[in-house]
Design a protein around this motif. Structure first.
Motif, PDB file in Angstrom:
ATOM      1  N   VAL A   8       0.854  -1.192   0.000  1.00 41.14           N
ATOM      2  CA  VAL A   8       0.000   0.000   0.000  1.00 41.14           C
ATOM      3  C   VAL A   8       0.886   1.237   0.000  1.00 41.14           C
ATOM      4  O   VAL A   8       1.779   1.365   0.844  1.00 41.14           O
ATOM      5  CB  VAL A   8      -0.940   0.034   1.212  1.00 41.14           C
ATOM      6  CG1 VAL A   8      -1.808   1.297   1.172  1.00 41.14           C
ATOM      7  CG2 VAL A   8      -1.816  -1.200   1.253  1.00 41.14           C
ATOM      8  N   ILE A   9       0.648   2.136  -0.951  1.00 40.13           N
ATOM      9  CA  ILE A   9       1.402   3.388  -1.030  1.00 40.13           C
ATOM     10  C   ILE A   9       0.528   4.526  -0.508  1.00 40.13           C
ATOM     11  O   ILE A   9      -0.602   4.713  -0.969  1.00 40.13           O
ATOM     12  CB  ILE A   9       1.835   3.691  -2.474  1.00 40.13           C
ATOM     13  CG1 ILE A   9       2.758   2.588  -3.005  1.00 40.13           C
ATOM     14  CG2 ILE A   9       2.532   5.045  -2.558  1.00 40.13           C
ATOM     15  CD1 ILE A   9       3.107   2.750  -4.476  1.00 40.13           C
ATOM     16  N   VAL A  10       1.056   5.275   0.444  1.00 37.47           N
ATOM     17  CA  VAL A  10       0.381   6.463   0.974  1.00 37.47           C
ATOM     18  C   VAL A  10       1.339   7.635   0.849  1.00 37.47           C
ATOM     19  O   VAL A  10       2.448   7.597   1.404  1.00 37.47           O
ATOM     20  CB  VAL A  10      -0.034   6.278   2.442  1.00 37.47           C
ATOM     21  CG1 VAL A  10      -0.714   7.549   2.960  1.00 37.47           C
ATOM     22  CG2 VAL A  10      -0.963   5.078   2.600  1.00 37.47           C
ATOM     23  N   LEU A  11       0.940   8.669   0.116  1.00 38.06           N
ATOM     24  CA  LEU A  11       1.739   9.883   0.000  1.00 38.06           C
ATOM     25  C   LEU A  11       1.325  10.882   1.065  1.00 38.06           C
ATOM     26  O   LEU A  11       0.125  11.022   1.362  1.00 38.06           O
ATOM     27  CB  LEU A  11       1.538  10.528  -1.378  1.00 38.06           C
ATOM     28  CG  LEU A  11       2.490  10.111  -2.502  1.00 38.06           C
ATOM     29  CD1 LEU A  11       2.360   8.630  -2.795  1.00 38.06           C
ATOM     30  CD2 LEU A  11       2.214  10.917  -3.756  1.00 38.06           C
ATOM     31  N   ASP A  12       2.306  11.575   1.628  1.00 38.97           N
ATOM     32  CA  ASP A  12       1.981  12.583   2.634  1.00 38.97           C
ATOM     33  C   ASP A  12       2.781  13.855   2.414  1.00 38.97           C
ATOM     34  O   ASP A  12       3.985  13.824   2.150  1.00 38.97           O
ATOM     35  CB  ASP A  12       2.264  12.057   4.042  1.00 38.97           C
ATOM     36  CG  ASP A  12       1.825  13.055   5.102  1.00 38.97           C
ATOM     37  OD1 ASP A  12       0.601  13.258   5.258  1.00 38.97           O
ATOM     38  OD2 ASP A  12       2.691  13.651   5.760  1.00 38.97           O
ATOM     39  N   TRP A  13       2.075  14.971   2.532  1.00 42.07           N
ATOM     40  CA  TRP A  13       2.706  16.295   2.480  1.00 42.07           C
ATOM     41  C   TRP A  13       2.112  17.105   3.622  1.00 42.07           C
ATOM     42  O   TRP A  13       1.096  17.759   3.484  1.00 42.07           O
ATOM     43  CB  TRP A  13       2.436  16.957   1.120  1.00 42.07           C
ATOM     44  CG  TRP A  13       3.100  18.285   0.931  1.00 42.07           C
ATOM     45  CD1 TRP A  13       4.293  18.698   1.439  1.00 42.07           C
ATOM     46  CD2 TRP A  13       2.582  19.383   0.164  1.00 42.07           C
ATOM     47  NE1 TRP A  13       4.571  19.982   1.037  1.00 42.07           N
ATOM     48  CE2 TRP A  13       3.537  20.429   0.252  1.00 42.07           C
ATOM     49  CE3 TRP A  13       1.440  19.584  -0.588  1.00 42.07           C
ATOM     50  CZ2 TRP A  13       3.349  21.654  -0.391  1.00 42.07           C
ATOM     51  CZ3 TRP A  13       1.244  20.791  -1.224  1.00 42.07           C
ATOM     52  CH2 TRP A  13       2.201  21.814  -1.129  1.00 42.07           C
ATOM     53  N   ASP A  14       2.720  16.969   4.811  1.00 52.59           N
ATOM     54  CA  ASP A  14       2.210  17.626   6.021  1.00 52.59           C
ATOM     55  C   ASP A  14       0.742  17.296   6.263  1.00 52.59           C
ATOM     56  O   ASP A  14      -0.083  18.188   6.506  1.00 52.59           O
ATOM     57  CB  ASP A  14       2.406  19.145   5.926  1.00 52.59           C
ATOM     58  CG  ASP A  14       3.883  19.531   5.959  1.00 52.59           C
ATOM     59  OD1 ASP A  14       4.608  18.997   6.811  1.00 52.59           O
ATOM     60  OD2 ASP A  14       4.296  20.363   5.130  1.00 52.59           O
ATOM     61  N   GLY A  15       0.420  16.001   6.226  1.00 52.07           N
ATOM     62  CA  GLY A  15      -0.977  15.571   6.320  1.00 52.07           C
ATOM     63  C   GLY A  15      -1.600  15.663   7.693  1.00 52.07           C
ATOM     64  O   GLY A  15      -2.819  15.577   7.824  1.00 52.07           O
ATOM     65  N   GLY A  16      -0.791  15.793   8.731  1.00 50.82           N
ATOM     66  CA  GLY A  16      -1.333  15.963  10.076  1.00 50.82           C
ATOM     67  C   GLY A  16      -2.167  14.779  10.530  1.00 50.82           C
ATOM     68  O   GLY A  16      -1.843  13.615  10.279  1.00 50.82           O
ATOM     69  N   GLU A  17      -3.280  15.077  11.207  1.00 44.82           N
ATOM     70  CA  GLU A  17      -4.143  14.044  11.775  1.00 44.82           C
ATOM     71  C   GLU A  17      -4.746  13.152  10.693  1.00 44.82           C
ATOM     72  O   GLU A  17      -4.996  11.961  10.937  1.00 44.82           O
ATOM     73  CB  GLU A  17      -5.263  14.704  12.595  1.00 44.82           C
ATOM     74  CG  GLU A  17      -6.069  13.741  13.445  1.00 44.82           C
ATOM     75  CD  GLU A  17      -5.262  13.197  14.632  1.00 44.82           C
ATOM     76  OE1 GLU A  17      -5.655  12.132  15.155  1.00 44.82           O
ATOM     77  OE2 GLU A  17      -4.272  13.833  15.022  1.00 44.82           O
ATOM     78  N   SER A  18      -4.958  13.708   9.507  1.00 49.51           N
ATOM     79  CA  SER A  18      -5.538  12.913   8.420  1.00 49.51           C
ATOM     80  C   SER A  18      -4.665  11.710   8.091  1.00 49.51           C
ATOM     81  O   SER A  18      -5.161  10.604   7.864  1.00 49.51           O
ATOM     82  CB  SER A  18      -5.712  13.779   7.170  1.00 49.51           C
ATOM     83  OG  SER A  18      -6.681  14.782   7.369  1.00 49.51           O
ATOM     84  N   LEU A  19      -3.361  11.913   8.042  1.00 49.22           N
ATOM     85  CA  LEU A  19      -2.450  10.801   7.748  1.00 49.22           C
ATOM     86  C   LEU A  19      -2.576   9.712   8.806  1.00 49.22           C
ATOM     87  O   LEU A  19      -2.618   8.520   8.473  1.00 49.22           O
ATOM     88  CB  LEU A  19      -1.009  11.309   7.693  1.00 49.22           C
ATOM     89  CG  LEU A  19       0.060  10.212   7.584  1.00 49.22           C
ATOM     90  CD1 LEU A  19      -0.050   9.472   6.262  1.00 49.22           C
ATOM     91  CD2 LEU A  19       1.453  10.795   7.772  1.00 49.22           C
ATOM     92  N   LEU A  20      -2.632  10.095  10.071  1.00 53.48           N
ATOM     93  CA  LEU A  20      -2.713   9.103  11.146  1.00 53.48           C
ATOM     94  C   LEU A  20      -4.004   8.295  11.043  1.00 53.48           C
ATOM     95  O   LEU A  20      -3.999   7.068  11.233  1.00 53.48           O
ATOM     96  CB  LEU A  20      -2.615   9.792  12.508  1.00 53.48           C
ATOM     97  CG  LEU A  20      -1.392  10.686  12.728  1.00 53.48           C
ATOM     98  CD1 LEU A  20      -1.359  11.191  14.171  1.00 53.48           C
ATOM     99  CD2 LEU A  20      -0.097   9.963  12.380  1.00 53.48           C
ATOM    100  N   ASN A  21      -5.110   8.950  10.733  1.00 50.11           N
ATOM    101  CA  ASN A  21      -6.389   8.251  10.573  1.00 50.11           C
ATOM    102  C   ASN A  21      -6.342   7.288   9.388  1.00 50.11           C
ATOM    103  O   ASN A  21      -6.868   6.172   9.452  1.00 50.11           O
ATOM    104  CB  ASN A  21      -7.526   9.249  10.386  1.00 50.11           C
ATOM    105  CG  ASN A  21      -7.775  10.088  11.621  1.00 50.11           C
ATOM    106  OD1 ASN A  21      -7.490   9.659  12.743  1.00 50.11           O
ATOM    107  ND2 ASN A  21      -8.312  11.281  11.431  1.00 50.11           N
ATOM    108  N   CYS A  22      -5.706   7.729   8.306  1.00 51.64           N
ATOM    109  CA  CYS A  22      -5.572   6.890   7.119  1.00 51.64           C
ATOM    110  C   CYS A  22      -4.762   5.634   7.433  1.00 51.64           C
ATOM    111  O   CYS A  22      -5.184   4.506   7.123  1.00 51.64           O
ATOM    112  CB  CYS A  22      -4.906   7.688   5.999  1.00 51.64           C
ATOM    113  SG  CYS A  22      -4.461   6.708   4.544  1.00 51.64           S
ATOM    114  N   LEU A  23      -3.599   5.810   8.051  1.00 54.42           N
ATOM    115  CA  LEU A  23      -2.733   4.676   8.358  1.00 54.42           C
ATOM    116  C   LEU A  23      -3.395   3.705   9.332  1.00 54.42           C
ATOM    117  O   LEU A  23      -3.257   2.481   9.195  1.00 54.42           O
ATOM    118  CB  LEU A  23      -1.406   5.180   8.929  1.00 54.42           C
ATOM    119  CG  LEU A  23      -0.518   5.970   7.959  1.00 54.42           C
ATOM    120  CD1 LEU A  23       0.714   6.501   8.690  1.00 54.42           C
ATOM    121  CD2 LEU A  23      -0.114   5.129   6.754  1.00 54.42           C
TER     122      LEU A  23
END
Length: 289
Positions: A8-23
């Motif tokens: 699974v590829i997840v790109l992040d550019w200062d994603g904040g809380e959204s990244l944590l919820n996604c992961l």
């Protein structure tokens, strides 16, 4: 269930809380993937400094750090070089997957037939569809089901193409159509890169499936707002590049009629910068730049 042979590829550019919820939503999948490749696309604060140590308990992860923002295309291309699994999922950092997302998608791609990828249903709230694949309507590119209620998708036909927001692909299909080792065209940076990819896949005989039971909640791209007017111009420009590069995929005349109509409305309402930015992007697209 045993881990699936899926990266699974997840790109992040200062994603904040959204990244944590996604992961977290990837980590608790009923059919867990084999690995998560997190691409830190030039974030101000590196992902490794923001990622809680106890967040990912089930799925191993690797962080790929880019010094600058390479865009969606550059980030995906970089991560694809590290993919070793026969299937690969692309998930936006502001998307939250339903618990059975991968379990529902995998049979559609791993079964018989030349299926390059499976499209999930992307929701903007619990009952309203943001998109369920790509269609070409009157020479224009559209998100299937946009704004419709979820139940209406049960009767929908299979999509022309699939969106990169949250989708599962066959790795060998992507590599078959790669351009000089790049799955996505680097010059696109962002926007309509998935449409252009689907055009190349379809030209090689690959098809796509919509899996209506695979659901994902999409917050909406915060990165788009940060790109400002350059992002707006890429959204307009890249459509023309797709239409000019792939015969029968979109129509330049239909795109121009739509953009001229929008520009006229902007001029009437005094939004002169929006109008001139749109027209400048149209010219760039017609020149292939």
């Amino acid at each position: 269930m045993a881990p699936a042979t899926v990266d699974v590829i997840v790109l992040d550019w200062d994603g904040g809380e959204s990244l944590l919820n996604c992961l977290h939503s990837i980590d608790i999948q009923s059919q867990p993937p084999s690995r998560i490749l997190i691409v830190d696309n030039g974030s101000t604060t590196p992902v490794y400094q923001r990622l809680p140590k106890d967040l990912l308990k089930t799925v191993p992860h690797v962080i790929i750090r880019n010094d600058t923002n390479l865009g969606f295309t550059g980030g995906i291309n970089r991560a694809m070089k590290e993919v070793t699994a026969p299937f690969v999922a692309w998930v936006n950092n502001d998307a939250v997957l339903s618990e059975k997302w991968l379990e529902k998608l995998l049979p559609a791609v791993s079964g018989e037939g030349k299926i390059a990828g499976a499209q999930s249903v992307v929701l903007r709230d619990k009952t309203t569809v943001d998109g369920a694949g790509i269609s070409i309507d009157g020479g224009l590119f559209r998100q299937i089901g946009h704004g419709q209620k979820l139940g209406s998708l049960r009767q929908m036909t299979q999509p022309w193409g699939i969106s990169g927001t949250a989708a599962l692909f066959r790795t060998n299909a992507l590599r078959e159509v790669a351009l000089h080792g790049n799955v996505l065209r680097p010059d696109f940076f962002a926007y309509y890169e998935d449409v252009e990819l689907c055009a190349r896949l379809r030209a090689k005989g690959w098809k796509f499936k919509l899996v209506a039971e695979a659901l994902v909640m999409h917050k909406g791209s915060s990165s788009a707002g940060r790109l400002g007017w350059s992002g707006f111009q890429m959204r307009v420009r890249n459509r023309y590049i797709v239409a000019r590069a792939h015969r029968g995929v979109g129509k330049v005349g239909a795109l121009m009629n739509e953009d001229l109509s929008y520009a006229a409305k902007d001029l009437i309402t005094g939004r002169f910068h929006a109008a001139t930015s749109r027209l400048r992007a149209v010219l760039q697209g017609l020149r292939g730049k």
